[in-house]
Design a protein around this motif. Structure first.
Motif, PDB file in Angstrom:
ATOM      1  N   SER A  78       0.856  -1.181   0.000  1.00 46.91           N
ATOM      2  CA  SER A  78       0.000   0.000   0.000  1.00 46.91           C
ATOM      3  C   SER A  78       0.892   1.231   0.000  1.00 46.91           C
ATOM      4  O   SER A  78       2.090   1.159   0.275  1.00 46.91           O
ATOM      5  CB  SER A  78      -0.936   0.001   1.219  1.00 46.91           C
ATOM      6  OG  SER A  78      -0.198  -0.047   2.420  1.00 46.91           O
ATOM      7  N   ASP A  79       0.294   2.372  -0.334  1.00 50.05           N
ATOM      8  CA  ASP A  79       1.095   3.561  -0.565  1.00 50.05           C
ATOM      9  C   ASP A  79       1.921   3.970   0.652  1.00 50.05           C
ATOM     10  O   ASP A  79       2.972   4.575   0.511  1.00 50.05           O
ATOM     11  CB  ASP A  79       0.190   4.720  -0.994  1.00 50.05           C
ATOM     12  CG  ASP A  79      -0.414   4.481  -2.371  1.00 50.05           C
ATOM     13  OD1 ASP A  79       0.197   3.739  -3.155  1.00 50.05           O
ATOM     14  OD2 ASP A  79      -1.480   5.035  -2.649  1.00 50.05           O
ATOM     15  N   GLY A 119      -3.158   2.819  -7.597  1.00 49.21           N
ATOM     16  CA  GLY A 119      -3.112   2.308  -6.237  1.00 49.21           C
ATOM     17  C   GLY A 119      -1.775   1.678  -5.874  1.00 49.21           C
ATOM     18  O   GLY A 119      -0.728   2.116  -6.352  1.00 49.21           O
ATOM     19  N   PRO A 120      -1.806   0.633  -5.045  1.00 48.55           N
ATOM     20  CA  PRO A 120      -0.575   0.047  -4.519  1.00 48.55           C
ATOM     21  C   PRO A 120       0.395  -0.451  -5.581  1.00 48.55           C
ATOM     22  O   PRO A 120       1.592  -0.560  -5.319  1.00 48.55           O
ATOM     23  CB  PRO A 120      -1.078  -1.121  -3.662  1.00 48.55           C
ATOM     24  CG  PRO A 120      -2.475  -0.768  -3.324  1.00 48.55           C
ATOM     25  CD  PRO A 120      -3.009  -0.011  -4.491  1.00 48.55           C
ATOM     26  N   THR A 123       3.793   1.141  -6.427  1.00 59.01           N
ATOM     27  CA  THR A 123       4.941   0.987  -5.539  1.00 59.01           C
ATOM     28  C   THR A 123       6.074   0.252  -6.231  1.00 59.01           C
ATOM     29  O   THR A 123       7.254   0.526  -5.998  1.00 59.01           O
ATOM     30  CB  THR A 123       4.521   0.222  -4.265  1.00 59.01           C
ATOM     31  OG1 THR A 123       3.460   0.929  -3.622  1.00 59.01           O
ATOM     32  CG2 THR A 123       5.684   0.072  -3.298  1.00 59.01           C
ATOM     33  N   GLY A 251      -6.394   1.503  -0.880  1.00 57.29           N
ATOM     34  CA  GLY A 251      -5.573   1.041  -1.994  1.00 57.29           C
ATOM     35  C   GLY A 251      -6.345   0.157  -2.953  1.00 57.29           C
ATOM     36  O   GLY A 251      -6.199   0.264  -4.177  1.00 57.29           O
ATOM     37  N   THR A 254      -8.723   2.332  -5.059  1.00 59.00           N
ATOM     38  CA  THR A 254      -7.985   3.074  -6.072  1.00 59.00           C
ATOM     39  C   THR A 254      -7.531   2.170  -7.202  1.00 59.00           C
ATOM     40  O   THR A 254      -7.585   2.550  -8.384  1.00 59.00           O
ATOM     41  CB  THR A 254      -6.761   3.771  -5.441  1.00 59.00           C
ATOM     42  OG1 THR A 254      -7.196   4.629  -4.382  1.00 59.00           O
ATOM     43  CG2 THR A 254      -6.022   4.610  -6.476  1.00 59.00           C
TER      44      THR A 254
END
Length: 310
Positions: A78-79, A119-120, A123, A251, A254
């Motif tokens: 997650s962010d 979203g995630p 990353t 997340g 999104t």
């Protein structure tokens, strides 16, 4: 070859390690627990236990390897974990350089080329950028799409409500990958890592929510099984009510929003489309049915489409 593999015997490792051993390589498998030693040894590989956040441990595990396979530990990103992901990638980079490894395959994800709108998954873009700082190393990024096994998390909802609900329209084009096909791509790249930096997507099949439900409707003999499109607020409320942490829910919402824009979400994938793998929807459905009937593992699914577990 001498090959070191992270991820123990998880989703990908359980298929990757036997393939590499079968091909005649000396394989070292990094695991977090000595309890997994017997299973690893039974495959003909050498287990080593330690913390992948420890650069000294990883340097030892990587030393002498002709190629290494690296991946982030755990499940969904997650962010708020971006800094932790970058730190782990930095640790990989430090250990790889110190061990003198020249060929690296890094597990990434679809969406790594994009921003917070997916979203995630974005990353993994930070991880890729950190790994690209390696000098004199052949680096291959493997970007799988959504894991088929993520769909196993719908089993309780299908059993109780005869529905599969998400905040993505049922007609939206979606890409899926099986761990077996990911392992095949990783093994091929470990054995023949291209010179320089490359990116390889992994896709087993394309299937919309409607297509998946139609296949499951027939296989489960559940004629009233339906795909239900939720609003973002409905999805959020349901996930929170089920006890999913708020940051994780944010997340997931999104990421669903990003996937609703399929042409944009898959733009880079479409520009670099790989040959489809061998484990498509028709292969996954019997596995889903077995898990539904209690004959498979329905509890080992990554919580994100495109997320990874060890």
């Amino acid at each position: 070859m001498q090959i070191t593999v992270l991820g123990s015997l998880g989703h990908i490792g359980q298929h990757l390690v036997p393939r590499l051993v079968h091909d005649g390589h000396n394989v070292t498998v990094v695991t977090s627990s000595e309890r997994r030693f017997p299973a690893i040894q039974a495959l003909g590989a050498k287990p080593v236990a330690g913390d992948i956040a420890d650069a000294t441990f990883l340097t030892t595990a990587f030393t002498g390897a002709d190629a290494v396979f690296t991946m982030l530990a755990g499940g969904a990103l997650s962010d708020d974990l971006i800094a932790a992901a970058i730190q782990q990638a930095s640790t990989f980079r430090t250990a790889i350089a110190a061990a003198g490894v020249h060929n690296v395959v890094q597990l990434s994800s679809v969406g790594a080329d994009q921003g917070p709108e997916v979203g995630p998954l974005h990353t993994y873009g930070y991880v890729e950028r950190e790994m690209r700082r390696l000098a004199g190393v052949n680096l291959a990024f493997v970007r799988p799409v959504g894991f088929w096994d993520n769909l196993l998390t719908f089993i309780p909802q299908i059993r109780n409500q005869h529905a599969m609900a998400a905040n993505i329209p049922g007609s939206t084009r979606r890409a899926w990958a099986a761990p077996e096909d990911i392992a095949t791509t990783v093994a091929d790249l470990l054995e023949r890592t291209p010179v320089g930096t490359t990116t390889r997507y992994v896709v087993s099949d394309f299937a919309s929510g409607d297509q998946i439900v139609a296949a499951l409707r027939a296989a489960l003999r559940m004629p009233d099984l339906q795909y239900v499109e939720l609003t973002d607020d409905q999805y959020r409320d349901g996930a929170l009510a089920a006890g999913v942490p708020d940051a994780l829910v944010t997340g997931m919402v999104t990421m669903g929003q990003g996937q609703r824009q399929a042409d944009r979400f898959y733009a880079d994938l479409d520009a670099h489309m790989p040959e489809l793998g061998t484990h498509g929807l028709s292969t996954f459905v019997p596995r889903f049915v077995a898990a539904y009937n209690g004959k498979g593992d329905a509890g080992n699914a990554a919580p994100f489409a495109g997320g990874h577990t060890r």
